[in-house]
Motif scaffolding. Structure first.
Motif, PDB file in Angstrom:
ATOM      1  N   VAL A 145       0.916  -1.183  -0.015  1.00 39.39           N
ATOM      2  CA  VAL A 145       0.142   0.006  -0.032  1.00 39.39           C
ATOM      3  C   VAL A 145       0.946   1.154  -0.008  1.00 39.39           C
ATOM      4  O   VAL A 145       1.977   1.280   0.687  1.00 39.39           O
ATOM      5  N   CYS A 146       0.482   2.329  -0.840  1.00 34.04           N
ATOM      6  CA  CYS A 146       1.457   3.618  -0.722  1.00 34.04           C
ATOM      7  C   CYS A 146       0.594   4.618  -0.972  1.00 34.04           C
ATOM      8  O   CYS A 146      -0.763   4.449  -1.418  1.00 34.04           O
ATOM      9  N   GLY A 147       1.024   5.623  -0.764  1.00 39.25           N
ATOM     10  CA  GLY A 147       0.216   7.236  -1.177  1.00 39.25           C
ATOM     11  C   GLY A 147      -0.060   7.213  -2.470  1.00 39.25           C
ATOM     12  O   GLY A 147       0.627   6.918  -3.259  1.00 39.25           O
ATOM     13  N   ALA A 148      -1.003   7.850  -2.912  1.00 40.23           N
ATOM     14  CA  ALA A 148      -1.445   7.934  -4.218  1.00 40.23           C
ATOM     15  C   ALA A 148      -1.230   9.314  -4.763  1.00 40.23           C
ATOM     16  O   ALA A 148      -1.548   9.693  -5.856  1.00 40.23           O
ATOM     17  N   ASN A 149      -0.382  10.255  -3.871  1.00 40.50           N
ATOM     18  CA  ASN A 149      -0.240  11.452  -4.274  1.00 40.50           C
ATOM     19  C   ASN A 149      -1.637  12.416  -4.755  1.00 40.50           C
ATOM     20  O   ASN A 149      -1.477  13.322  -5.613  1.00 40.50           O
ATOM     21  N   ALA A 150      -2.559  12.166  -3.952  1.00 41.19           N
ATOM     22  CA  ALA A 150      -3.532  12.798  -4.035  1.00 41.19           C
ATOM     23  C   ALA A 150      -4.186  12.722  -2.401  1.00 41.19           C
ATOM     24  O   ALA A 150      -4.065  11.906  -1.738  1.00 41.19           O
ATOM     25  N   ALA A 151      -4.874  13.968  -2.181  1.00 38.49           N
ATOM     26  CA  ALA A 151      -5.358  14.027  -0.862  1.00 38.49           C
ATOM     27  C   ALA A 151      -6.495  12.725  -0.508  1.00 38.49           C
ATOM     28  O   ALA A 151      -7.218  12.437  -1.328  1.00 38.49           O
ATOM     29  N   ASP A 152      -6.383  12.259   0.458  1.00 37.71           N
ATOM     30  CA  ASP A 152      -7.333  11.207   1.011  1.00 37.71           C
ATOM     31  C   ASP A 152      -7.340  10.082   0.271  1.00 37.71           C
ATOM     32  O   ASP A 152      -8.465   9.519  -0.017  1.00 37.71           O
ATOM     33  N   ALA A 153      -6.116   9.654  -0.281  1.00 34.43           N
ATOM     34  CA  ALA A 153      -6.263   8.520  -1.213  1.00 34.43           C
ATOM     35  C   ALA A 153      -4.937   7.772  -1.106  1.00 34.43           C
ATOM     36  O   ALA A 153      -3.784   8.167  -0.976  1.00 34.43           O
ATOM     37  N   HIS A 154      -5.024   6.363  -1.258  1.00 37.17           N
ATOM     38  CA  HIS A 154      -3.658   5.292  -1.335  1.00 37.17           C
ATOM     39  C   HIS A 154      -4.199   4.417  -2.195  1.00 37.17           C
ATOM     40  O   HIS A 154      -5.019   4.507  -3.064  1.00 37.17           O
ATOM     41  N   LEU A 155      -2.994   3.752  -2.907  1.00 35.14           N
ATOM     42  CA  LEU A 155      -2.814   2.799  -3.856  1.00 35.14           C
ATOM     43  C   LEU A 155      -2.646   1.182  -2.983  1.00 35.14           C
ATOM     44  O   LEU A 155      -1.987   1.368  -2.236  1.00 35.14           O
ATOM     45  N   ILE A 156      -3.419   0.531  -3.742  1.00 36.74           N
ATOM     46  CA  ILE A 156      -3.256  -0.802  -2.786  1.00 36.74           C
ATOM     47  C   ILE A 156      -2.772  -1.692  -4.003  1.00 36.74           C
ATOM     48  O   ILE A 156      -2.830  -1.556  -5.470  1.00 36.74           O
ATOM     49  N   HIS A 157      -2.205  -2.989  -3.871  1.00 38.53           N
ATOM     50  CA  HIS A 157      -1.630  -3.907  -4.643  1.00 38.53           C
ATOM     51  C   HIS A 157      -0.535  -3.397  -5.595  1.00 38.53           C
ATOM     52  O   HIS A 157      -0.562  -3.662  -6.808  1.00 38.53           O
ATOM     53  N   VAL A 158       0.401  -2.551  -4.756  1.00 38.15           N
ATOM     54  CA  VAL A 158       1.475  -2.052  -5.424  1.00 38.15           C
ATOM     55  C   VAL A 158       2.830  -2.906  -5.668  1.00 38.15           C
ATOM     56  O   VAL A 158       3.089  -3.552  -4.640  1.00 38.15           O
ATOM     57  N   ASP A 159       3.289  -3.231  -6.894  1.00 39.45           N
ATOM     58  CA  ASP A 159       4.320  -3.886  -6.867  1.00 39.45           C
ATOM     59  C   ASP A 159       5.581  -3.113  -7.340  1.00 39.45           C
ATOM     60  O   ASP A 159       5.464  -2.445  -8.369  1.00 39.45           O
ATOM     61  N   PRO A 160       6.717  -3.090  -6.616  1.00 36.62           N
ATOM     62  CA  PRO A 160       7.767  -2.163  -6.833  1.00 36.62           C
ATOM     63  C   PRO A 160       8.387  -2.605  -8.384  1.00 36.62           C
ATOM     64  O   PRO A 160       8.605  -1.650  -8.965  1.00 36.62           O
ATOM     65  N   ARG A 161       8.534  -3.694  -8.697  1.00 34.12           N
ATOM     66  CA  ARG A 161       9.164  -3.907 -10.052  1.00 34.12           C
ATOM     67  C   ARG A 161       8.497  -3.799 -11.238  1.00 34.12           C
ATOM     68  O   ARG A 161       8.772  -3.129 -12.085  1.00 34.12           O
ATOM     69  N   ARG A 162       6.996  -3.625 -11.006  1.00 34.78           N
ATOM     70  CA  ARG A 162       6.217  -3.498 -12.213  1.00 34.78           C
ATOM     71  C   ARG A 162       5.792  -2.018 -12.186  1.00 34.78           C
ATOM     72  O   ARG A 162       5.913  -1.262 -12.975  1.00 34.78           O
ATOM     73  N   ASP A 163       5.498  -1.422 -11.013  1.00 38.84           N
ATOM     74  CA  ASP A 163       4.958   0.071 -10.798  1.00 38.84           C
ATOM     75  C   ASP A 163       5.821   1.102 -10.825  1.00 38.84           C
ATOM     76  O   ASP A 163       5.312   2.217 -11.187  1.00 38.84           O
TER      77      ASP A 163
END
Length: 580
Positions: free
Chosen positions: A355-373
């Motif tokens: 999980v990481c921040g989405a660079n947007a207020a009040d939002a995150h990203l899920i299912h983030v793969d470092p190699r892919r994303d």
């Protein structure tokens, strides 16, 4: 020495300014007095302890082949400008002007002065190696002086500087100083550990700190439970794990209203903090740099600074975060992030589905793969993966794989392998065997002489006061006459005191007309390792009493053979300290 003739202004109450144990007890025992913030007068007892530390340091430095000199405390600015440290050293450097408006500073250390000295004197390889040292007052304008002698602005320090013709010689000099320091701290009776360390403002490629182990220490150490590996938390290295071969579903953005922290996000999304990518933004010498670590890990700013060879590393301000990410603090993430550089800790390369921040207020990203994303280079020297976090108790020893412990420590000594940092900047050269000019290879070696006294107390105290190791104690033996009005008691006490002094055993004879309780309390407060107690009732029974301050053990010694009995008991006490 007679207590009645010695100046020992003890205090019953602890001054409000004192925070740590050593500061409290040094003030209460009348060993130091504050002049102004971070600057203290060494009172007679305190100066005796400092001088005893200095004597041992001097003996071992001489034994290792170093030569004592004394350099000026006031240093001209042009030397510091020549080395490049006049601006880099920062506000800890106290600067002043003379009547001709020339710039000077009070010496916090003497690399520039000693390099200037040697470059003007040494011409040939035949004059090397050379190791010069001094024991002198230093001044560093600490932003927050505190803890008495632990972090003062003015302090007593031993600093030594070695000059060699090649790397082999420099390594030999470094090892000689390392061994000398080991002997010094062993003789001082302190529990210590030499750990790999960061060189900081002094510079150089390699260094070790000698840490006095104490619960109240400011530094956290990482120490292997099985092998000799040990490091300061700033320096403790972590190895990359096995690369992740798995994958996860495509990332998607989810709302996380008002969840800023790792703990808040993890709880809201029902994941562990280890599954959250923490994206920290830094201003590194004017450039925007993002650093990624697992949510249960902390960024090690010293490692980041060393990786980037940076002069300054500062956490980004809220305004900078919003400018670089388009979102408030707490929502930064690496996917699509537009900054000058992105670095990720090795630990992230070993997993997926973050999980990481989405660079947007009040939002995150899920299912983030470092190699892919957000593909990063695997070379630590380039933008990509590196050792960027602080070690934890869950990490194995990087040397042997055994578990580690993380005790607290107080830095009392530091040895640096400087290389050619100063000799190159200041043109300290010599002619080699072939008549060619070569740069001298340097090392520097410091011990905080006055800090050692405070560190000793932080390691050795109880509810009654200090417990000095014999080598550092202002007096080794306290002779307590319980009744100053009893002629037999005073006569016997004086005989014991005078005999101890004749044996070159420092003794403080409490000859005051005070109640026994006062004498007992102050003897415990002052921390002399041995007490010999003479009372009227004991003499009637044909005994005097001996007390081991560290263990509290008391023993009756026969008056009939008191000299031999005291020597035998002293031998036991000293042996007990050595074994501990």
């Amino acid at each position: 020495m007679l207590f009645s003739k010695f100046y020992i202004p003890t205090l019953k109450e602890t001054p409000a300014e004192a925070e740590v144990v050593s500061h409290k007890l040094l003030l209460r025992a009348g060993m130091i007095r504050k002049l102004t913030s971070g600057i203290y007068t060494y009172m007679p007892l305190g100066l005796r302890a400092v001088n005893k530390v200095a004597r041992i340091v001097r003996e071992e430095m001489n034994r290792a082949g170093a030569l004592e000199i004394s350099m000026p405390m006031v240093q001209p600015a042009d030397l510091w400008q020549e080395s490049g440290r006049w601006d880099f050293y920062g506000k800890e450097l106290l600067r002043l002007n003379d009547r001709h408006d020339r710039d000077y500073c009070l010496g916090p250390t003497h690399e520039e002065v000693v390099t200037d000295l040697v470059r003007g004197e040494v011409r040939s390889y035949r004059q090397l190696p050379l190791n010069l040292y001094q024991i002198q007052t230093k001044f560093r304008d600490e932003i927050r002086p505190r803890f008495g002698l632990m972090r003062g602005r003015e302090f007593v320090m031993k600093d030594a500087y070695s000059f060699d013709k090649d790397e082999e010689g420099a390594n030999t000099s470094y090892q000689a100083m390392f061994e000398a320091y080991t002997r010094i701290f062993t003789r001082l009776g302190l529990k210590f550990r030499a750990v790999s360390a960061d060189s900081g403002a002094i510079g150089g490629s390699f260094s070790h700190e000698f840490m006095v182990l104490a619960e109240t220490g400011e530094d956290t150490l990482a120490v292997c439970t099985a092998c000799s590996w040990a490091a300061n938390l700033e320096k403790a290295e972590l190895r990359p794990g096995a690369p992740c071969n798995g994958t996860c579903p495509p990332y998607e953005q989810v709302p996380t209203p008002g969840r800023h922290t790792v703990e808040e996000v993890a709880s809201f999304l029902g994941v562990s903090p280890a599954r959250v990518l923490k994206t920290l933004l830094f201003d590194v010498d004017g450039k925007s740099v993002a650093v990624l670590v697992r949510g249960d890990h902390d960024v090690n700013e010293v490692k980041l600074k060393n990786l980037l060879d940076a002069a300054e590393v500062n956490l980004a301000t809220p305004e900078q975060v919003e400018k670089w990410t388009g979102a408030p603090v707490g929502f930064a993430g690496p996917v699509g992030l537009r900054v000058d550089a992105v670095y990720a800790d090795f630990g992230i390369a070993s997993d997926t589905d973050f999980v990481c921040g989405a660079n947007a207020a009040d939002a995150h990203l899920i299912h983030v793969d470092p190699r892919r994303d957000f593909a990063l280079s695997t070379e630590a020297a380039a933008s990509g993966y590196a050792d960027l976090r602080s070690v934890t108790l869950d990490d194995p020893c990087p040397s042997c794989g055994a578990p580690i412990v993380m005790p607290k420590g107080i830095e009392a000594g530091h040895v640096f392998k400087l290389g050619i940092k100063y000799s190159q900047a200041m043109n300290a050269i010599f002619l080699d065997e072939n008549g060619k000019e070569q740069l001298m290879i340097m090392g520097c070696y410091g011990i905080g002489v006055s800090r050692v006294v405070a560190a000793c107390i932080e390691q050795n105290f109880d509810d009654q006061g200090m417990i000095f190791p014999p080598a550092i104690a202002p007096f080794e033996v306290a002779v307590l006459a319980l009744s100053a009005r009893d002629e037999n008691v005073m006569r016997m006490a004086r005989r014991i005191h005078d005999w101890l002094e004749a044996q070159n055993i420092d003794a403080l004879f409490d000859d005051r007309d005070e109640r026994p309780g006062v004498k007992f309390n102050e003897a415990d407060l002052l921390g002399m390792p041995m007490q010999i107690i003479i009372g009227g009732k004991g003499l009637e029974r044909g005994v005097i009493e001996a007390k081991n301050r560290r263990t509290g053990e008391k023993r009756d010694l026969p008056v009939a053979d008191w000299q031999n009995a005291i020597l035998a008991w002293r031998h036991e006490v000293l042996g007990d300290w050595e074994r501990s």
